[in-house]
Design a protein around this motif. Structure first.
Motif, short mmCIF file in Angstrom:
data_model
loop_
_atom_site.label_atom_id
_atom_site.label_comp_id
_atom_site.label_asym_id
_atom_site.label_seq_id
_atom_site.Cartn_x
_atom_site.Cartn_y
_atom_site.Cartn_z
N ALA A 1 4.36 -18.07 -12.31
CA ALA A 1 5.32 -17.68 -13.35
C ALA A 1 5.00 -16.31 -13.93
O ALA A 1 5.89 -15.61 -14.42
N THR A 2 3.74 -15.91 -13.88
CA THR A 2 3.35 -14.59 -14.40
C THR A 2 3.37 -13.52 -13.31
O THR A 2 3.02 -12.37 -13.56
N GLY A 3 3.75 -13.90 -12.08
CA GLY A 3 3.85 -12.94 -10.99
C GLY A 3 2.57 -12.76 -10.20
O GLY A 3 2.47 -11.81 -9.40
N LEU A 4 1.61 -13.64 -10.38
CA LEU A 4 0.35 -13.53 -9.63
C LEU A 4 0.53 -14.07 -8.21
O LEU A 4 1.35 -14.96 -7.96
N GLU A 5 -0.28 -13.55 -7.33
CA GLU A 5 -0.33 -14.05 -5.95
C GLU A 5 -1.65 -14.80 -5.77
O GLU A 5 -2.73 -14.24 -6.00
N PHE A 6 -1.57 -16.05 -5.37
CA PHE A 6 -2.77 -16.87 -5.20
C PHE A 6 -3.39 -16.63 -3.82
O PHE A 6 -2.70 -16.73 -2.79
N ARG A 7 -4.66 -16.31 -3.85
CA ARG A 7 -5.42 -16.23 -2.59
C ARG A 7 -6.14 -17.56 -2.35
O ARG A 7 -6.24 -18.01 -1.22
N THR A 8 -6.65 -18.15 -3.45
CA THR A 8 -7.38 -19.42 -3.35
C THR A 8 -7.16 -20.23 -4.62
O THR A 8 -7.18 -19.68 -5.72
N ILE A 9 -6.96 -21.53 -4.46
CA ILE A 9 -7.03 -22.47 -5.58
C ILE A 9 -7.43 -23.82 -4.98
O ILE A 9 -6.67 -24.44 -4.26
N ARG A 10 -8.66 -24.22 -5.25
CA ARG A 10 -9.15 -25.46 -4.64
C ARG A 10 -10.15 -26.14 -5.57
O ARG A 10 -10.85 -25.48 -6.35
N LEU A 11 -10.19 -27.45 -5.44
CA LEU A 11 -11.08 -28.27 -6.27
C LEU A 11 -12.46 -28.29 -5.64
O LEU A 11 -12.62 -28.61 -4.46
N LEU A 12 -13.48 -27.95 -6.44
CA LEU A 12 -14.88 -27.98 -5.99
C LEU A 12 -15.48 -29.36 -6.26
O LEU A 12 -14.90 -30.16 -7.00
N PRO A 13 -16.64 -29.67 -5.67
CA PRO A 13 -17.26 -30.98 -5.92
C PRO A 13 -17.50 -31.21 -7.41
O PRO A 13 -17.94 -30.32 -8.13
N GLU A 14 -17.17 -32.41 -7.85
CA GLU A 14 -17.32 -32.73 -9.27
C GLU A 14 -18.79 -32.94 -9.63
O GLU A 14 -19.62 -33.26 -8.78
N LYS A 15 -19.09 -32.75 -10.91
CA LYS A 15 -20.46 -32.92 -11.42
C LYS A 15 -20.44 -33.95 -12.55
O LYS A 15 -19.73 -33.78 -13.53
N GLU A 16 -21.24 -35.00 -12.40
CA GLU A 16 -21.32 -36.03 -13.44
C GLU A 16 -22.36 -35.64 -14.47
O GLU A 16 -23.52 -35.38 -14.14
N ILE A 17 -21.95 -35.58 -15.73
CA ILE A 17 -22.83 -35.17 -16.83
C ILE A 17 -22.69 -36.19 -17.95
O ILE A 17 -21.65 -36.27 -18.60
N ASP A 18 -23.75 -36.97 -18.17
CA ASP A 18 -23.76 -37.99 -19.23
C ASP A 18 -22.54 -38.91 -19.10
O ASP A 18 -22.42 -39.63 -18.13
N PHE A 19 -21.64 -38.86 -20.10
CA PHE A 19 -20.51 -39.79 -20.13
C PHE A 19 -19.21 -39.16 -19.63
O PHE A 19 -18.14 -39.74 -19.79
N TYR A 20 -19.29 -37.99 -19.01
CA TYR A 20 -18.08 -37.37 -18.48
C TYR A 20 -18.37 -36.70 -17.15
O TYR A 20 -19.53 -36.48 -16.77
N VAL A 21 -17.30 -36.38 -16.42
CA VAL A 21 -17.41 -35.69 -15.14
C VAL A 21 -16.75 -34.33 -15.27
O VAL A 21 -15.64 -34.21 -15.80
N GLU A 22 -17.45 -33.31 -14.79
CA GLU A 22 -16.91 -31.95 -14.80
C GLU A 22 -16.23 -31.68 -13.46
O GLU A 22 -16.81 -31.91 -12.40
N LEU A 23 -14.98 -31.20 -13.52
CA LEU A 23 -14.20 -30.94 -12.32
C LEU A 23 -13.92 -29.44 -12.22
O LEU A 23 -12.98 -28.93 -12.85
N PRO A 24 -14.71 -28.69 -11.45
CA PRO A 24 -14.48 -27.24 -11.32
C PRO A 24 -13.38 -26.93 -10.31
O PRO A 24 -13.26 -27.60 -9.28
N ILE A 25 -12.58 -25.92 -10.62
CA ILE A 25 -11.49 -25.49 -9.75
C ILE A 25 -11.67 -24.00 -9.49
O ILE A 25 -11.67 -23.19 -10.43
N GLU A 26 -11.83 -23.65 -8.23
CA GLU A 26 -12.02 -22.24 -7.85
C GLU A 26 -10.65 -21.58 -7.71
O GLU A 26 -9.77 -22.08 -7.01
#
Length: 205
Positions: free
Chosen positions: A112-137
């Motif tokens: 919507a802002t006119g950007l061109e995506f080269r990459t967008i992918r979900l990286l391996p999740e990391k479990e930390i205490d009572f929540y899981v971190e989900l990184p997206i590259e």
């Protein structure tokens, strides 16, 4: 009148001179009072001290409970507010099934802002205490204005998404300011305590 102790016979106290009798009575009274204190009064004083200490302890316990009772309603209101705030935060965390939709939302904001995506992918999740971190590259091509608008739109999403580790560089050494590459990591989070409780309940069925 001088009294010679050697002249006093313990077997005939009745014949003692009056001063000797008075001294003997006073002396015996002192002994009786001392023995009475040692055998009875001292024990009673110890019992009284213990009772005073117990009374003080009970009074402190009562005052503490009275203070808690007086603040009980305020405490309940505070707990209700905290639960409501915590629940609102949890609702902003995506469920497992919502993660693909979140990636789609991020992609939509970039396009919507006119950007061109080269990459967008979900990286391996990391479990930390009572929540899981989900990184997206994410790697996109655009200009500074588009990057700023994209970041603002991501921050406005209904789900909690934080942005980290960004870098901006020209797409080529000769490229203009409108041809930049931004690499950034978006992180979202999933609450896992509820999932573990559900798994435990299912195992016990």
């Amino acid at each position: 009148m001088n009294i010679d102790l050697n002249d006093l016979d313990l077997n005939s106290i009745g014949t003692w001179p009056l001063p000797a009798k008075i001294i003997a009575i006073v002396f015996l009274s002192i002994i009786i009072i001392f023995l009475g204190y040692w055998t009875d009064t001292k024990k009673q004083l110890a019992v009284l001290d213990a009772a005073d200490a117990e009374e003080l302890k009970l009074r402190q316990t009562f005052e503490n409970k009275q203070s808690k009772a007086a603040n009980l309603e305020a405490y309940k209101e505070q707990m209700a507010t905290m639960k409501a705030s915590f629940g609102a935060l949890l609702r902003q965390l995506p469920e497992k099934t919502e993660v693909p939709g979140l990636i789609e939302d991020i992609s939509h904001q970039g396009l919507a802002t006119g950007l061109e995506f080269r990459t967008i992918r979900l990286l391996p999740e990391k479990e930390i205490d009572f929540y899981v971190e989900l990184p997206i590259e994410i790697s996109v091509v655009g200009n500074f204005h588009q990057f700023g608008e994209f970041v603002s739109n991501i921050a406005a999403l209904p789900r909690i998404v934080t942005l980290h580790d960004f870098s901006i560089r020209p797409i080529t050494p000769e490229a203009s300011g409108d041809n930049l590459v931004m690499n950034i990591t978006a992180r979202t989070y999933r609450y896992t305590a509820g999932e573990k409780e559900s798994e435990t309940k299912n195992e016990t069925k």
